[in-house]
Design a protein around this motif. Structure first.
Motif, mmCIF file in Angstrom:
data_model
loop_
_atom_site.group_PDB
_atom_site.id
_atom_site.type_symbol
_atom_site.label_atom_id
_atom_site.label_comp_id
_atom_site.label_asym_id
_atom_site.label_seq_id
_atom_site.Cartn_x
_atom_site.Cartn_y
_atom_site.Cartn_z
ATOM 1 N N LEU A 37 -6.231 25.494 -24.705
ATOM 2 C CA LEU A 37 -7.397 24.435 -24.787
ATOM 3 C C LEU A 37 -7.291 23.895 -25.955
ATOM 4 O O LEU A 37 -7.385 24.510 -27.128
ATOM 5 C CB LEU A 37 -8.701 24.939 -24.443
ATOM 6 N N THR A 38 -7.024 22.462 -26.306
ATOM 7 C CA THR A 38 -6.952 21.845 -27.304
ATOM 8 C C THR A 38 -7.997 20.507 -27.448
ATOM 9 O O THR A 38 -8.464 20.177 -26.302
ATOM 10 C CB THR A 38 -5.642 21.334 -27.896
ATOM 11 N N PRO A 39 -8.621 20.036 -28.557
ATOM 12 C CA PRO A 39 -9.293 18.888 -28.442
ATOM 13 C C PRO A 39 -8.968 17.738 -27.778
ATOM 14 O O PRO A 39 -9.465 17.165 -27.168
ATOM 15 C CB PRO A 39 -9.608 18.562 -29.893
ATOM 16 N N ALA A 40 -7.276 17.703 -27.590
ATOM 17 C CA ALA A 40 -6.980 16.521 -26.967
ATOM 18 C C ALA A 40 -6.838 17.014 -25.512
ATOM 19 O O ALA A 40 -5.982 16.327 -24.971
ATOM 20 C CB ALA A 40 -5.395 16.261 -27.493
ATOM 21 N N GLY A 41 -7.185 17.889 -25.117
ATOM 22 C CA GLY A 41 -6.887 18.330 -23.616
ATOM 23 C C GLY A 41 -6.096 19.546 -23.399
ATOM 24 O O GLY A 41 -5.691 20.016 -24.760
ATOM 25 N N MET A 67 -4.070 35.736 -23.434
ATOM 26 C CA MET A 67 -3.791 34.018 -22.920
ATOM 27 C C MET A 67 -4.231 33.966 -21.639
ATOM 28 O O MET A 67 -4.375 34.520 -20.841
ATOM 29 C CB MET A 67 -2.064 33.927 -22.977
ATOM 30 N N ARG A 68 -4.307 32.615 -21.560
ATOM 31 C CA ARG A 68 -5.164 32.090 -20.383
ATOM 32 C C ARG A 68 -3.846 31.454 -19.431
ATOM 33 O O ARG A 68 -3.267 30.606 -19.770
ATOM 34 C CB ARG A 68 -5.841 30.775 -20.757
ATOM 35 N N LEU A 69 -3.509 32.473 -18.372
ATOM 36 C CA LEU A 69 -2.533 31.967 -17.396
ATOM 37 C C LEU A 69 -2.730 31.454 -16.219
ATOM 38 O O LEU A 69 -3.750 31.864 -15.592
ATOM 39 C CB LEU A 69 -1.733 33.495 -17.265
#
Ligand code: 2AM
Length: 187
Positions: free
Chosen positions: A169-173, A1-3
């Protein structure tokens, strides 16, 4: 996970900042403006860590956080990295506060002592408002700087905890989810 570790802003503060910077958004609609719910002050970015990291970080940071009394962030001033003529990151500032510097230092020292990487960049506390991917034409940057100069916003945010946030991270930001809240002393 990105923390990453951050100081969160209350809903009212986030709203007020968004309203205050509306003319800047109008002046530079091509920038990627941070969604209101995502506004925060970043303390330390960890990047990708294993799923067990939140519990471990919570444990090692508990004492550091408990040693800090709650603090008031005095929010004011607009700027950009590297500068407003060629902005890459547009931010709102916080007034210099030795307690915030000290807290950041203690967090870095504790994390380093436990094997986490030091942040490569110097700590310049700020609330990121927008990111600019492609170089902004000078005329657009000037319009943004003029709008920024006209923003006289001043806010105070009391902070009672460190927030450990997961960034997805998602396509919507990016979407930020709080995975741990580490209380400051008395918070
Ligand atoms: P920034 O707002 O100044 O870009 C989530 O990405 C948070 O972690 C942001 O507040 C971001 O700060 C911070 N951060 C610090 N170093 C980063 C890095 N190398 N990559 C991505 N985000 C970083």
């Amino acid at each position: 996970m990105r923390l990453f570790l951050a100081l969160e802003l209350g809903a009212r503060e986030r709203r007020a900042i968004c309203q205050a910077i509306a003319p800047m958004k109008k002046a530079a609609p091509e920038a990627s403006w941070i969604r209101e719910e995502n506004l925060h002050l970043s303390i330390k970015f960890f990047g990708e860590l294993p799923d067990a990291a939140p519990a471990a970080l919570e444990e090692i940071l508990a004492a550091v956080a408990a040693a800090q009394p709650p603090l008031d962030l005095r929010i004011s001033g607009l700027g950009a990295f590297p500068n407003l003529r060629a902005p890459r990151v547009v931010w709102m500032g916080v007034q210099h506060d030795p307690r915030l510097e000290l807290m950041h230092h203690d967090i870095e020292a504790t994390c380093a002592a436990n094997g986490y990487a030091l942040d490569a960049r110097a700590f310049r506390p700020h609330i990121t408002l927008a990111r600019v991917r492609d170089e902004m034409p000078l005329a657009n940057a000037r319009a943004l700087a003029v709008a920024a100069r006209a923003v006289g916003y001043k806010g105070v945010q009391q902070v009672t905890a460190l927030a450990l946030l997961e960034s997805t991270l998602t396509p919507a930001g990016p979407r930020y989810t709080k995975v741990a809240s580490i209380p400051l002393g008395g918070g």
